[in-house]
Design a protein around this motif. Structure first.
Motif, PDB file in Angstrom:
ATOM      1  N   SER A   5      -7.001-101.517 -69.048  1.00 15.58           N
ATOM      2  CA  SER A   5      -6.059-102.597 -69.333  1.00 15.58           C
ATOM      3  C   SER A   5      -4.627-102.070 -69.361  1.00 15.58           C
ATOM      4  O   SER A   5      -3.710-102.689 -68.810  1.00 15.58           O
ATOM      5  N   VAL A   6      -4.434-100.915 -69.993  1.00 14.02           N
ATOM      6  CA  VAL A   6      -3.094-100.312 -70.040  1.00 14.02           C
ATOM      7  C   VAL A   6      -2.653 -99.914 -68.636  1.00 14.02           C
ATOM      8  O   VAL A   6      -1.511-100.169 -68.234  1.00 14.02           O
ATOM      9  N   LEU A   7      -3.548 -99.311 -67.870  1.00 12.67           N
ATOM     10  CA  LEU A   7      -3.214 -98.918 -66.492  1.00 12.67           C
ATOM     11  C   LEU A   7      -2.851-100.139 -65.650  1.00 12.67           C
ATOM     12  O   LEU A   7      -1.877-100.105 -64.887  1.00 12.67           O
ATOM     13  N   ASP A   8      -3.615-101.210 -65.808  1.00 12.69           N
ATOM     14  CA  ASP A   8      -3.349-102.422 -65.042  1.00 12.69           C
ATOM     15  C   ASP A   8      -1.982-102.992 -65.410  1.00 12.69           C
ATOM     16  O   ASP A   8      -1.215-103.412 -64.537  1.00 12.69           O
ATOM     17  N   SER A   9      -1.675-103.006 -66.690  1.00 11.85           N
ATOM     18  CA  SER A   9      -0.376-103.495 -67.145  1.00 11.85           C
ATOM     19  C   SER A   9       0.757-102.629 -66.603  1.00 11.85           C
ATOM     20  O   SER A   9       1.783-103.140 -66.141  1.00 11.85           O
ATOM     21  N   MET A  10       0.575-101.306 -66.656  1.00 14.79           N
ATOM     22  CA  MET A  10       1.594-100.388 -66.127  1.00 14.79           C
ATOM     23  C   MET A  10       1.790-100.622 -64.626  1.00 14.79           C
ATOM     24  O   MET A  10       2.928-100.641 -64.136  1.00 14.79           O
ATOM     25  N   ALA A  11       0.689-100.808 -63.895  1.00 15.65           N
ATOM     26  CA  ALA A  11       0.780-101.035 -62.449  1.00 15.65           C
ATOM     27  C   ALA A  11       1.469-102.360 -62.150  1.00 15.65           C
ATOM     28  O   ALA A  11       2.290-102.455 -61.231  1.00 15.65           O
ATOM     29  N   SER A  12       1.136-103.378 -62.936  1.00 13.23           N
ATOM     30  CA  SER A  12       1.772-104.685 -62.750  1.00 13.23           C
ATOM     31  C   SER A  12       3.273-104.585 -62.973  1.00 13.23           C
ATOM     32  O   SER A  12       4.068-105.121 -62.190  1.00 13.23           O
ATOM     33  N   ASN A  13       3.662-103.889 -64.036  1.00 11.96           N
ATOM     34  CA  ASN A  13       5.090-103.706 -64.310  1.00 11.96           C
ATOM     35  C   ASN A  13       5.767-102.933 -63.178  1.00 11.96           C
ATOM     36  O   ASN A  13       6.888-103.261 -62.776  1.00 11.96           O
ATOM     37  N   ALA A  14       5.105-101.917 -62.651  1.00 11.94           N
ATOM     38  CA  ALA A  14       5.676-101.126 -61.559  1.00 11.94           C
ATOM     39  C   ALA A  14       5.839-101.978 -60.299  1.00 11.94           C
ATOM     40  O   ALA A  14       6.858-101.891 -59.606  1.00 11.94           O
ATOM     41  N   ARG A  15       4.846-102.820 -60.010  1.00 10.22           N
ATOM     42  CA  ARG A  15       4.947-103.711 -58.839  1.00 10.22           C
ATOM     43  C   ARG A  15       6.110-104.688 -58.995  1.00 10.22           C
ATOM     44  O   ARG A  15       6.833-104.960 -58.050  1.00 10.22           O
ATOM     45  N   LYS A  16       6.264-105.238 -60.208  1.00 15.13           N
ATOM     46  CA  LYS A  16       7.366-106.178 -60.448  1.00 15.13           C
ATOM     47  C   LYS A  16       8.713-105.480 -60.294  1.00 15.13           C
ATOM     48  O   LYS A  16       9.646-106.054 -59.726  1.00 15.13           O
TER      49      LYS A  16
END
Length: 196
Positions: A77-88
């Motif tokens: 979940s943390v990795l997914d959130s970090m990846a989402s933030n990086a994509r944004k």
């Protein structure tokens, strides 16, 4: 909505450390796979560094590990959130990685590459809160179903069907069963959203 400052609902740093130390080699392979998949095509940091960063955020309390969640979904979940933030950041940032820029000596002196760039952020607090609630609810529903959670992460990374099954090292029967369970839980969430 969960009260984010409720310390009874989150693991302490010592409990997080204990949970991380108790993870099996298979669990670490799973979260390493998540890190690799979640950050594919984003930035230049290695997936090992990003996994390390996710664990540090959990240990430091910057990210919440809710009580009752298994290690793999919590870290994923943390990795997914970090990846989402990086994509944004990549999508909304002032630099377009797909833009070809000619060297200065080839350009005419009168040409200007960038006069002014203003980043655009379309994420509102309401959208962020709604997304966070939906992710928390999905995590809650998938806490006891690791295979369905793995399929959900694959879907979030844009992989479905055979491609997702291969990435997860599942046979198609196992993948289809997990997919059906995930779909039922997503439909349950949609029904809750309509009624709520």
């Amino acid at each position: 909505m969960r009260e984010s400052l409720d310390t009874d609902d989150r693991l302490s740093s010592a409990e997080v450390k204990q949970a991380l130390e108790a993870m099996s080699p298979a669990d670490w392979r799973r979260v390493m796979l998540f890190a690799r998949q979640a950050f594919s095509g984003i930035g230049s940091a290695s997936h090992e560094d990003l996994l390390q960063e996710a664990c540090a955020k959990l240990l430091g309390g910057e990210r919440v590990w809710h009580r009752g969640y298994a290690a793999v979904p919590a870290i994923a979940s943390v990795l997914d959130s970090m990846a989402s933030n990086a994509r944004k950041r990549e999508a909304n940032g002032p630099i377009n990685g797909d833009t070809v820029v000619a060297s200065r000596d080839v350009m005419d002196e009168s040409e200007v590459l960038v006069a002014y760039v203003e980043p655009v952020d379309t994420l509102t607090p309401e959208i962020a809160a709604s997304d966070a609630e939906q992710v928390a609810r999905l995590e809650e529903l998938l806490a006891d179903d690791m295979e369905a959670a793995l399929v959900a992460w694959e879907w979030a990374a844009g992989r479905r069907g055979q491609e997702a099954a291969e990435a997860l090292r599942m046979d198609m029967h196992q993948y289809e069963a997990a997919r059906k369970r995930l779909t039922r839980k997503l439909e349950m969430m949609e029904d809750e959203r309509r009624k709520g």
